[in-house]
Design an enzyme around this catalytic site. Structure first.
Site, PDB file in Angstrom:
ATOM      1  N   GLY A 102       0.859  -1.194   0.000  1.00  0.00           N
ATOM      2  CA  GLY A 102       0.000   0.000   0.000  1.00  0.00           C
ATOM      3  C   GLY A 102       0.885   1.229   0.000  1.00  0.00           C
ATOM      4  O   GLY A 102       2.045   1.190  -0.412  1.00  0.00           O
ATOM      5  N   ARG A 103       0.318   2.328   0.525  1.00  0.00           N
ATOM      6  CA  ARG A 103       1.059   3.604   0.480  1.00  0.00           C
ATOM      7  C   ARG A 103       2.379   3.503   1.241  1.00  0.00           C
ATOM      8  O   ARG A 103       3.422   3.969   0.773  1.00  0.00           O
ATOM      9  CB  ARG A 103       0.229   4.715   1.126  1.00  0.00           C
ATOM     10  CG  ARG A 103      -1.136   4.940   0.534  1.00  0.00           C
ATOM     11  CD  ARG A 103      -1.848   5.973   1.395  1.00  0.00           C
ATOM     12  NE  ARG A 103      -3.259   6.088   1.115  1.00  0.00           N
ATOM     13  CZ  ARG A 103      -4.196   5.295   1.621  1.00  0.00           C
ATOM     14  NH1 ARG A 103      -3.885   4.290   2.424  1.00  0.00           N
ATOM     15  NH2 ARG A 103      -5.470   5.488   1.333  1.00  0.00           N
ATOM     16  N   ARG A 115      -2.050  -8.405  -1.945  1.00  0.00           N
ATOM     17  CA  ARG A 115      -3.288  -9.042  -2.413  1.00  0.00           C
ATOM     18  C   ARG A 115      -3.517  -8.739  -3.885  1.00  0.00           C
ATOM     19  O   ARG A 115      -3.840  -9.597  -4.673  1.00  0.00           O
ATOM     20  CB  ARG A 115      -4.481  -8.526  -1.599  1.00  0.00           C
ATOM     21  CG  ARG A 115      -4.937  -9.505  -0.550  1.00  0.00           C
ATOM     22  CD  ARG A 115      -6.097  -8.978   0.198  1.00  0.00           C
ATOM     23  NE  ARG A 115      -5.889  -7.559   0.545  1.00  0.00           N
ATOM     24  CZ  ARG A 115      -6.679  -6.864   1.332  1.00  0.00           C
ATOM     25  NH1 ARG A 115      -7.735  -7.421   1.857  1.00  0.00           N
ATOM     26  NH2 ARG A 115      -6.455  -5.599   1.620  1.00  0.00           N
ATOM     27  N   ARG A 125       0.977  -4.636  12.279  1.00  0.00           N
ATOM     28  CA  ARG A 125       0.276  -4.997  13.509  1.00  0.00           C
ATOM     29  C   ARG A 125       0.894  -6.286  14.029  1.00  0.00           C
ATOM     30  O   ARG A 125       1.257  -7.181  13.245  1.00  0.00           O
ATOM     31  CB  ARG A 125      -1.218  -5.220  13.260  1.00  0.00           C
ATOM     32  CG  ARG A 125      -2.032  -3.964  13.032  1.00  0.00           C
ATOM     33  CD  ARG A 125      -2.141  -3.088  14.292  1.00  0.00           C
ATOM     34  NE  ARG A 125      -2.930  -1.877  14.091  1.00  0.00           N
ATOM     35  CZ  ARG A 125      -2.422  -0.682  13.752  1.00  0.00           C
ATOM     36  NH1 ARG A 125      -1.138  -0.526  13.570  1.00  0.00           N
ATOM     37  NH2 ARG A 125      -3.229   0.365  13.618  1.00  0.00           N
ATOM     38  N   GLU A 173       0.093  -5.947  22.726  1.00  0.00           N
ATOM     39  CA  GLU A 173       0.688  -4.713  23.234  1.00  0.00           C
ATOM     40  C   GLU A 173      -0.281  -3.931  24.118  1.00  0.00           C
ATOM     41  O   GLU A 173      -1.494  -3.991  23.880  1.00  0.00           O
ATOM     42  CB  GLU A 173       1.209  -3.834  22.079  1.00  0.00           C
ATOM     43  CG  GLU A 173       0.167  -3.346  21.108  1.00  0.00           C
ATOM     44  CD  GLU A 173       0.784  -2.577  19.943  1.00  0.00           C
ATOM     45  OE1 GLU A 173       1.695  -3.085  19.258  1.00  0.00           O
ATOM     46  OE2 GLU A 173       0.334  -1.439  19.727  1.00  0.00           O
ATOM     47  N   HIS A 230       5.591   0.795  19.368  1.00  0.00           N
ATOM     48  CA  HIS A 230       4.544   1.274  18.435  1.00  0.00           C
ATOM     49  C   HIS A 230       4.670   2.788  18.206  1.00  0.00           C
ATOM     50  O   HIS A 230       3.744   3.549  18.505  1.00  0.00           O
ATOM     51  CB  HIS A 230       3.148   0.908  18.975  1.00  0.00           C
ATOM     52  CG  HIS A 230       2.103   0.901  17.881  1.00  0.00           C
ATOM     53  ND1 HIS A 230       1.025   0.045  17.876  1.00  0.00           N
ATOM     54  CD2 HIS A 230       1.958   1.648  16.759  1.00  0.00           C
ATOM     55  CE1 HIS A 230       0.275   0.266  16.815  1.00  0.00           C
ATOM     56  NE2 HIS A 230       0.827   1.236  16.116  1.00  0.00           N
TER      57      HIS A 230
END
Ligand code: DGY
Length: 326
Positions: free
Chosen positions: A155-156, A178, A239, A268, A286
């Protein structure tokens, strides 16, 4: 009367001021996230929820808060929100894409470099007075420039990391996603699409930047790690739940891969204890999007989304825009 909203986490003052101009604001002050029960209580009677990735919006919660019309998260990830349940109840959901892309990619690349070049291990050793002398193979890490950068999730943020690797470090960039990028986008990035197994086999540095979902849960587990080179590193800025942490810890302990850099964890802020004792893993809490300008831009975008959503204007970055036309 102004609509009532809950700001579920501490937010920048200028953002609270903007929200207060439009809404009757109930703002959480403490550092800790609300418990699910406290969130339900504070959200009752509110038309809007200004949340972050630490608040879970479930179908049950929505049923307990029938006045809710908009859920605006200050995060690009939205796996903490049951978007389908929101859509079914006519609740608009927004996130904060784009504004964090470059800072998150900077951090992803920094984590890759720290992991490949054993920076945390070196700093620990130095601080603990264990640095005795120079040695030809002392803390020798793996090469970054000219190596193969394997990106899972294009993605971006994946694309921004690809640019850093390709044009900053002359890396050979391969990816799996995907859906494959258009040929001109691949050419612009100098990135080659490969099957997932091939990606794992060829990776010198595997970077995970895919969204978390039931489909991607533990999509990097023992079988996938077994395909990787013993010299490879694994970097996760997506994640925690994407990686089976027990399998990863075992592979790192047995040196079946060289090292890992992790900014996200399955439970987390709790970190799997098996990871904490390993020397060959760089652990960060994170913080991939954590620069002040980026966090303020995310907070402002979430506020703009909420103001638009509750004043019947299209929000800048909706996740379920179909709610607007229903
Ligand atoms: C995001 O925006 O999704 C980051 O992980 C921060 O929560």
């Amino acid at each position: 009367m102004k609509p009532k909203i809950l700001v579920a986490r501490r937010a920048p003052a200028e953002v609270l001021d903007k929200l207060a101009a439009h809404f009757d604001v109930d703002a959480v002050q403490g550092e800790e996230p609300l418990s699910p029960e406290a969130l339900r209580e504070r959200l009752a009677g509110k038309a809007g929820a200004y949340i972050t990735g630490t608040e879970r919006i479930t179908a049950e919660l929505l049923d307990a808060c029938p006045d809710l019309r908009a859920v605006c998260t200050m995060s690009v990830g939205y796996n903490h929100i049951d978007v389908a349940a929101c859509t079914a109840r006519g609740v608009l959901v927004t996130n904060t894409p784009d504004v964090l892309t470059e800072s998150t990619a900077d951090f992803g690349f920094a984590l890759l470099m720290a992991t490949a070049r054993r920076m945390s291990e070196g700093e620990r050793l130095l601080r603990e007075g264990r640095w005795k002398s120079w040695g030809w193979d002392f803390l020798a890490g793996s090469e970054v420039h000219g190596s193969t950068l394997a990106i899972l999730g294009m993605g971006r943020i994946g694309q921004a990391i690809a640019r850093r690797g390709r044009f900053g470090f002359g890396m050979n960039v391969i990816y799996h996603n995907r859906s494959r990028l258009a040929a001109d986008a691949e050419a612009e990035l100098g990135a080659r699409y490969v099957a997932k197994d091939e990606l794992l086999r060829q990776a010198d540095h595997l970077v995970l930047v895919l969204p978390y979902s039931a489909e991607s849960h533990h999509c990097i587990a023992a079988a996938e790690i077994a395909l990787m080179k013993p010299t490879a590193t694994l970097i996760n800025v997506a994640r925690g739940g994407i990686v089976d942490e027990d399998a990863l810890a075992a592979a790192l302990r047995e040196r079946r891969i060289a090292a890992a850099g992790l900014d996200v964890f399955e439970g987390e802020p709790r970190v799997n204890p098996a990871l904490l004792t390993l020397p060959n893993v760089v652990l960060t809490p994170h913080i991939a999007s954590a620069t002040l300008p980026t966090r303020i831009a995310m907070a402002q975008l979430a506020a703009d989304n909420l103001v638009a959503a509750l004043t019947s204007r299209p929000p800048p970055t909706p996740l379920n825009p179909q709610v607007l036309s229903a």
